[in-house]
Design a protein around this motif. Sequence first.
Motif, PDB file in Angstrom:
ATOM      1  N   UNK A   1     -26.472  51.475  61.548  1.00 58.98           N
ATOM      2  CA  UNK A   1     -27.675  52.204  61.955  1.00 58.98           C
ATOM      3  C   UNK A   1     -28.944  51.386  61.710  1.00 58.98           C
ATOM      4  N   UNK A   2     -28.780  50.134  61.312  1.00 56.54           N
ATOM      5  CA  UNK A   2     -29.949  49.288  61.070  1.00 56.54           C
ATOM      6  C   UNK A   2     -30.671  49.000  62.386  1.00 56.54           C
ATOM      7  N   UNK A   3     -31.993  48.892  62.333  1.00 57.45           N
ATOM      8  CA  UNK A   3     -32.724  48.541  63.566  1.00 57.45           C
ATOM      9  C   UNK A   3     -32.502  47.079  63.929  1.00 57.45           C
ATOM     10  N   UNK A   4     -32.593  46.785  65.194  1.00 58.08           N
ATOM     11  CA  UNK A   4     -32.500  45.395  65.627  1.00 58.08           C
ATOM     12  C   UNK A   4     -33.770  44.662  65.202  1.00 58.08           C
ATOM     13  N   UNK A   5     -33.750  43.334  65.157  1.00 57.03           N
ATOM     14  CA  UNK A   5     -34.960  42.593  64.761  1.00 57.03           C
ATOM     15  C   UNK A   5     -36.179  42.933  65.611  1.00 57.03           C
ATOM     16  N   UNK A   6     -36.001  43.075  66.924  1.00 61.06           N
ATOM     17  CA  UNK A   6     -37.131  43.389  67.798  1.00 61.06           C
ATOM     18  C   UNK A   6     -37.662  44.788  67.526  1.00 61.06           C
ATOM     19  N   UNK A   7     -36.790  45.730  67.181  1.00 60.81           N
ATOM     20  CA  UNK A   7     -37.239  47.078  66.841  1.00 60.81           C
ATOM     21  C   UNK A   7     -38.106  47.064  65.588  1.00 60.81           C
ATOM     22  N   UNK A   8     -37.740  46.239  64.611  1.00 63.80           N
ATOM     23  CA  UNK A   8     -38.553  46.118  63.405  1.00 63.80           C
ATOM     24  C   UNK A   8     -39.935  45.557  63.722  1.00 63.80           C
ATOM     25  N   UNK A   9     -39.991  44.588  64.621  1.00 68.22           N
ATOM     26  CA  UNK A   9     -41.269  43.995  64.990  1.00 68.22           C
ATOM     27  C   UNK A   9     -42.172  45.021  65.672  1.00 68.22           C
ATOM     28  N   UNK A  10     -41.617  45.789  66.603  1.00 67.11           N
ATOM     29  CA  UNK A  10     -42.415  46.795  67.308  1.00 67.11           C
ATOM     30  C   UNK A  10     -42.910  47.889  66.364  1.00 67.11           C
ATOM     31  N   UNK A  11     -42.079  48.264  65.404  1.00 63.83           N
ATOM     32  CA  UNK A  11     -42.484  49.277  64.421  1.00 63.83           C
ATOM     33  C   UNK A  11     -43.651  48.764  63.589  1.00 63.83           C
TER      34      UNK A  11
END
Length: 374
Positions: free
Chosen positions: A204-214
Amino acid sequence: MSYEQFKKQTLKNSKILQSQTLSLQTAQQENSILLRASNPVLNLELSNYNENAGGNDVEYAAGISQTIRTGSYMDGLQEKANATSLLSKAFVTQGRAGYIRTLENLYTEYVYQSKMLSLLKQEYTLSDKVTAMVKERYKSGSENRVAYLQAKTETLTLKTQMYTTKQQLAKLYYQLLAVAGLNRKVSLEKQFIYSVSSATKSSSKPSPQQQVLKAKEKLYQSDYSINRSSFRNFDLYAGVEQEPDQGIVRVGVNIPLSINNDRSEERMLAKLKMHQTRLESEQLGINVRSQKQMYKAAIRELSNQYHALKTLQNEQQELTTLLQEGYKIAKGSLFQLMTAKNKLIQTRKALLQTQKMINDQKIALRFLQGDYND
């Protein structure tokens, strides 16, 4: 050296990762600059008045001023500093995850080419054996020269492919050393990183790009907070003046008036960027979920394909062996033997390609699942 050992050594020595880690310290220093207070300003004056020919009056003044930020503005700056740190960490995580993905893709390609070279050697040995049998029958007059030349040509073609594969293998090896930041040669284990099993772990971890957008969304939120009030700071000053006949003490404040600029445009810009980033994040979430399912389905089908090819290879190996024995005692057809041999070679290559594809799909899936984030 196994892949895990190579990876551990790579993460320790990589100049790329070391450079990315320094960006965190850079962000901390930039935040310190952002939050630090401005220096006070000291004003000193000395005046000399000559009222008449023999008179000499001196006047002096001293003052100090300090720019003071409002509480709401300071809260906004602190929020921006926190968001900047979060974004820097997200970029470092994205860089590290991408680095490991690149490393595993390169290693997988290296193992593939190594196994392909081993397979070509086996094929060359088999083809050379068949060519020798055709040559014996050609000498005895039971086979024509065309058949012998055909077998010999196929054997030489395999030999040429071996040289090409060796060049590609050497290129990949030195690329791995460069990416790993190693200056010395190491012996690498030529085994695929992941098995051909269809089993995959869910995360359920976010992808690297999802972390950047957050993190970007939080940064734009901080921009909105900073511009929430147009009253950001004021100047507090104090001073003394000494005139010939009197002394003066001054204390005051300079307050900027929000008449022409209330920062409403800046607030609207921050809100638009937040909304845009939120929409991108939602769409990325949909894409990531879809891609995860796609990779998992592909891995299942490729795993089934691998096992089917394995069964086919065993059957073709048995058929080729029987045809070889028959041809050796002049009871078999050269055409049948060459056809069976070539089909066996193609199946072996398909097996190897399928194994590589399974590893490629698992690497892509693990990257999306955030398995390389830590």
